[in-house]
Design a protein around this motif. Structure first.
Motif, PDB file in Angstrom:
ATOM      1  N   ASN A   1      86.399 -35.314  90.600  1.00 53.89           N
ATOM      2  CA  ASN A   1      87.713 -35.879  90.328  1.00 53.89           C
ATOM      3  C   ASN A   1      88.783 -34.792  90.306  1.00 53.89           C
ATOM      4  O   ASN A   1      89.912 -35.020  90.734  1.00 53.89           O
ATOM      5  N   LEU A   2      88.427 -33.619  89.812  1.00 51.49           N
ATOM      6  CA  LEU A   2      89.388 -32.514  89.752  1.00 51.49           C
ATOM      7  C   LEU A   2      89.628 -31.863  91.111  1.00 51.49           C
ATOM      8  O   LEU A   2      90.734 -31.425  91.397  1.00 51.49           O
TER       9      LEU A   2
ATOM     10  N   GLU B   1      88.929 -21.410  88.386  1.00 54.79           N
ATOM     11  CA  GLU B   1      90.214 -22.093  88.574  1.00 54.79           C
ATOM     12  C   GLU B   1      90.217 -23.453  87.874  1.00 54.79           C
ATOM     13  O   GLU B   1      91.225 -23.851  87.281  1.00 54.79           O
ATOM     14  N   ILE B   2      89.092 -24.156  87.945  1.00 53.48           N
ATOM     15  CA  ILE B   2      88.984 -25.464  87.287  1.00 53.48           C
ATOM     16  C   ILE B   2      89.163 -25.305  85.784  1.00 53.48           C
ATOM     17  O   ILE B   2      89.941 -26.029  85.159  1.00 53.48           O
ATOM     18  N   TRP B   3      88.459 -24.335  85.184  1.00 54.50           N
ATOM     19  CA  TRP B   3      88.550 -24.147  83.733  1.00 54.50           C
ATOM     20  C   TRP B   3      89.953 -23.700  83.319  1.00 54.50           C
ATOM     21  O   TRP B   3      90.449 -24.115  82.265  1.00 54.50           O
ATOM     22  N   GLN B   4      90.610 -22.895  84.132  1.00 55.56           N
ATOM     23  CA  GLN B   4      91.986 -22.494  83.817  1.00 55.56           C
ATOM     24  C   GLN B   4      92.908 -23.704  83.792  1.00 55.56           C
ATOM     25  O   GLN B   4      93.732 -23.841  82.892  1.00 55.56           O
TER      26      GLN B   4
ATOM     27  N   LEU C   1      92.031 -26.819  83.260  1.00 59.50           N
ATOM     28  CA  LEU C   1      91.654 -27.634  82.104  1.00 59.50           C
ATOM     29  C   LEU C   1      92.219 -27.052  80.812  1.00 59.50           C
ATOM     30  O   LEU C   1      92.699 -27.782  79.947  1.00 59.50           O
ATOM     31  N   GLU C   2      92.185 -25.739  80.684  1.00 57.30           N
ATOM     32  CA  GLU C   2      92.740 -25.099  79.486  1.00 57.30           C
ATOM     33  C   GLU C   2      94.250 -25.304  79.405  1.00 57.30           C
ATOM     34  O   GLU C   2      94.795 -25.563  78.329  1.00 57.30           O
TER      35      GLU C   2
ATOM     36  N   ARG D   1      94.102 -31.754  87.532  1.00 53.80           N
ATOM     37  CA  ARG D   1      93.924 -31.905  88.985  1.00 53.80           C
ATOM     38  C   ARG D   1      95.208 -31.514  89.716  1.00 53.80           C
ATOM     39  O   ARG D   1      95.177 -30.829  90.741  1.00 53.80           O
ATOM     40  N   ALA D   2      96.355 -31.921  89.180  1.00 55.92           N
ATOM     41  CA  ALA D   2      97.643 -31.576  89.797  1.00 55.92           C
ATOM     42  C   ALA D   2      97.884 -30.074  89.732  1.00 55.92           C
ATOM     43  O   ALA D   2      98.310 -29.462  90.722  1.00 55.92           O
TER      44      ALA D   2
END
Length: 182
Positions: free
Chosen positions: A94-95, A106-109, A111-112, A149-150
């Motif tokens: 989804n992300l 990059e995903i965790w950044q 999300l944070e 996601r954005a």
């Protein structure tokens, strides 16, 4: 972004936007405020190239937004609508469906930045299946995932159409402040 004298109507005699002209400066956070039906979402749809003004022009730097330039412009923007859209798939998918090459860091950044740290506590983490339309997440969690996601796209322009409305004021301030600083 320079908006020059644009107008738009859904019905011939009822303009939602009437001869609007303004400049949206780069690197700034702006808010459009008005009652329901006043044209805020219509303007967002025009800025993203989903709708075309019936009169007037929009310039991005020095380029006229047109059907020929729309796809290049859309690749540089991220739009989070009022209604969050999540697929019956993993959080990771989804992300990354618009950024398939995004790495875990990059995903965790992202999300944070959107206060979506709750993902770390899920038994399957990023591989957690969210269910149809994200039903296994709360409304606020779905919004944070859509915002992450954005941000993962690293857009030149981020449009939030009441996308933080359901979030607590402190979280909303953190998310918007984080984006405007980067």
């Amino acid at each position: 972004i320079q908006i020059d004298n644009i107008s738009y109507s859904y019905q011939a005699e009822q303009r939602v936007i009437n001869k609007l002209s303004c400049v949206i400066p780069a690197q700034k956070t702006i808010a459009l405020i008005g009652p329901s039906g006043s044209g805020k979402t219509t303007l967002a749809d025009i800025l993203t190239g989903l709708l075309w003004p019936q009169e007037g022009r929009i310039h991005i730097h020095t380029t006229n937004l047109s059907p020929a330039t729309r796809h290049a412009w859309q690749a540089q923007i991220a739009y989070v609508p009022q209604e969050t859209v999540l697929f019956n798939d993993s959080l990771r998918n989804n992300l990354t469906w618009l950024q398939p090459k995004a790495c875990d860091e990059e995903i965790w950044q992202a999300l944070e930045k959107t206060s979506a740290d709750f993902v770390r506590d899920l038994p399957q983490g990023l591989d957690t299946i969210v269910g149809e339309r994200g039903i296994r997440l709360s409304g606020g969690e779905r919004q944070r995932i859509a915002l992450a996601r954005a941000l993962l796209r690293k857009p030149c322009l981020l449009i939030l159409d009441e996308a933080t409305e359901g979030l607590a004021p402190l979280i909303r301030k953190e998310i918007l402040g984080c984006y405007s600083q980067n």
